[in-house]
Write an enzyme that holds these catalytic residues in place. Sequence first.
Site, PDB file in Angstrom:
ATOM      1  N   ILE A 133       0.864  -1.190   0.000  1.00 27.94           N
ATOM      2  CA  ILE A 133       0.000   0.000   0.000  1.00 27.94           C
ATOM      3  C   ILE A 133       0.898   1.236   0.000  1.00 27.94           C
ATOM      4  CG2 ILE A 133      -1.868   1.232   1.189  1.00 27.94           C
ATOM      5  CD1 ILE A 133      -2.346  -1.380   2.795  1.00 27.94           C
ATOM      6  N   HIS A 134       0.712   2.104  -0.986  1.00 25.99           N
ATOM      7  CA  HIS A 134       1.548   3.314  -0.986  1.00 25.99           C
ATOM      8  C   HIS A 134       0.865   4.548  -1.572  1.00 25.99           C
ATOM      9  CE1 HIS A 134       2.161   2.267  -5.236  1.00 25.99           C
ATOM     10  NE2 HIS A 134       2.553   3.506  -5.406  1.00 25.99           N
ATOM     11  N   ARG A 135      -0.266   4.386  -2.235  1.00 30.41           N
ATOM     12  CA  ARG A 135      -0.881   5.542  -2.894  1.00 30.41           C
ATOM     13  C   ARG A 135      -1.518   6.485  -1.876  1.00 30.41           C
ATOM     14  NH1 ARG A 135      -0.626   5.466  -8.264  1.00 30.41           N
ATOM     15  NH2 ARG A 135      -0.168   3.461  -9.234  1.00 30.41           N
ATOM     16  N   PRO A 136      -1.346   7.798  -2.070  1.00 29.85           N
ATOM     17  CA  PRO A 136      -1.875   8.775  -1.109  1.00 29.85           C
ATOM     18  C   PRO A 136      -3.359   8.621  -0.822  1.00 29.85           C
ATOM     19  CG  PRO A 136      -0.374   9.849  -2.632  1.00 29.85           C
ATOM     20  CD  PRO A 136      -0.544   8.440  -3.132  1.00 29.85           C
ATOM     21  N   ASP A 185      -2.179  -1.527  -4.214  1.00 34.23           N
ATOM     22  CA  ASP A 185      -2.715  -0.370  -4.929  1.00 34.23           C
ATOM     23  C   ASP A 185      -1.732   0.089  -6.002  1.00 34.23           C
ATOM     24  OD1 ASP A 185      -0.740   0.855  -3.396  1.00 34.23           O
ATOM     25  OD2 ASP A 185      -2.128   2.021  -2.176  1.00 34.23           O
TER      26      ASP A 185
END
Length: 353
Positions: free
Chosen positions: A202-205, A277
């Site tokens: 998970i890394h998307r803002p 993501d």
Amino acid sequence: MKIVTIVGARPQFVKCAAVSRKLRKDHTEILVHTGQHYDPEMSDIFFKELQIPRPDYYLGVGSGTHGKQTGQILEKIEEILLKEKPELVMVYGDTNSTLAGALAAVKLHIPVAHVEAGLRSFDRTMPEEINRVVTDHVSDLLFCPTETAVSNLAYEGIRKGVHLVGDVMADVLWFNKELAKKNFHVIKKLGLTHGDYAVATIHRPVNTDDREAISSIIRAFEKAEISIVFPVHPRTRKYLVEYGLFKRMPKNVRITEPLGYLDMIRLMSNAIKIITDSGGIQKEAYILGIPCITLREKTEWVETLQNGWNVLVGTDEGKILGALKAPLPLKPQPELYPVGASEKICEILQFSK
């Protein structure tokens, strides 16, 4: 030709590894690393494992707001382009490094080649979507990974310089996946059993910056009744700590530091499902034949949704849990990502001088 290649983030390092190896046989390449991803686990290890040439320039821009980061990269790349005077600038994907590199080049009247052109999620709330659209509209050579990407460009009136070449990430993955499958070091180190765990990234803002969104994801993980290995991006860790989730992680969720390319492929190759993501990992999961659960409402890799091999669940707890507990797809995967994209790109460059 003298070509300046601009990279700055994990997926770009992987793509660059495939193209640079062939590019340097016939051209002079100047490699610029913007430093958008600067942690050793997100940067240095990829250059080492994938044998990417040492960057000629390291800009060290680090993190920051989109405007600040893009502006700093643009300013520094402009200086390099004025000094090096290349005949072409090559950019990859959809990051701020991509956009800044393309803008710096086009304003100096230097042709731009965009690798992975034409992708669209049609979600303008994603910064990556803005970066893709703008970069495509200023590029001279547009190297598309899929027929859908070619159609997207045609719909926007872009037909000149468009080439369907396939996906360069697939070249790297096909080259390394058998090696990855045979080496179980990271599996043993983490005490895992083949096919008895899922992998999450998970890394998307839109997910990390929203307390309720990330909390919903973690609640679904807790109820999944399966071990989940979660290599945590530095930015994601920051928000997990801020929200008080890091110390309250469910017992079935195993947090690790970010992994290098080969270890990540090994981990995914032996998983039962992948939750992400990331655009690139959706594609890698498909090539590896592992069902993917995408924590987004839309995807630019629409082809992977065929036959249930990738499902979009957003951050809805019930949908995530349902996808984790769902049986594996019964229908086979259509072949989407054959090898050879890097070679096609270099062949086209030979005729574009």
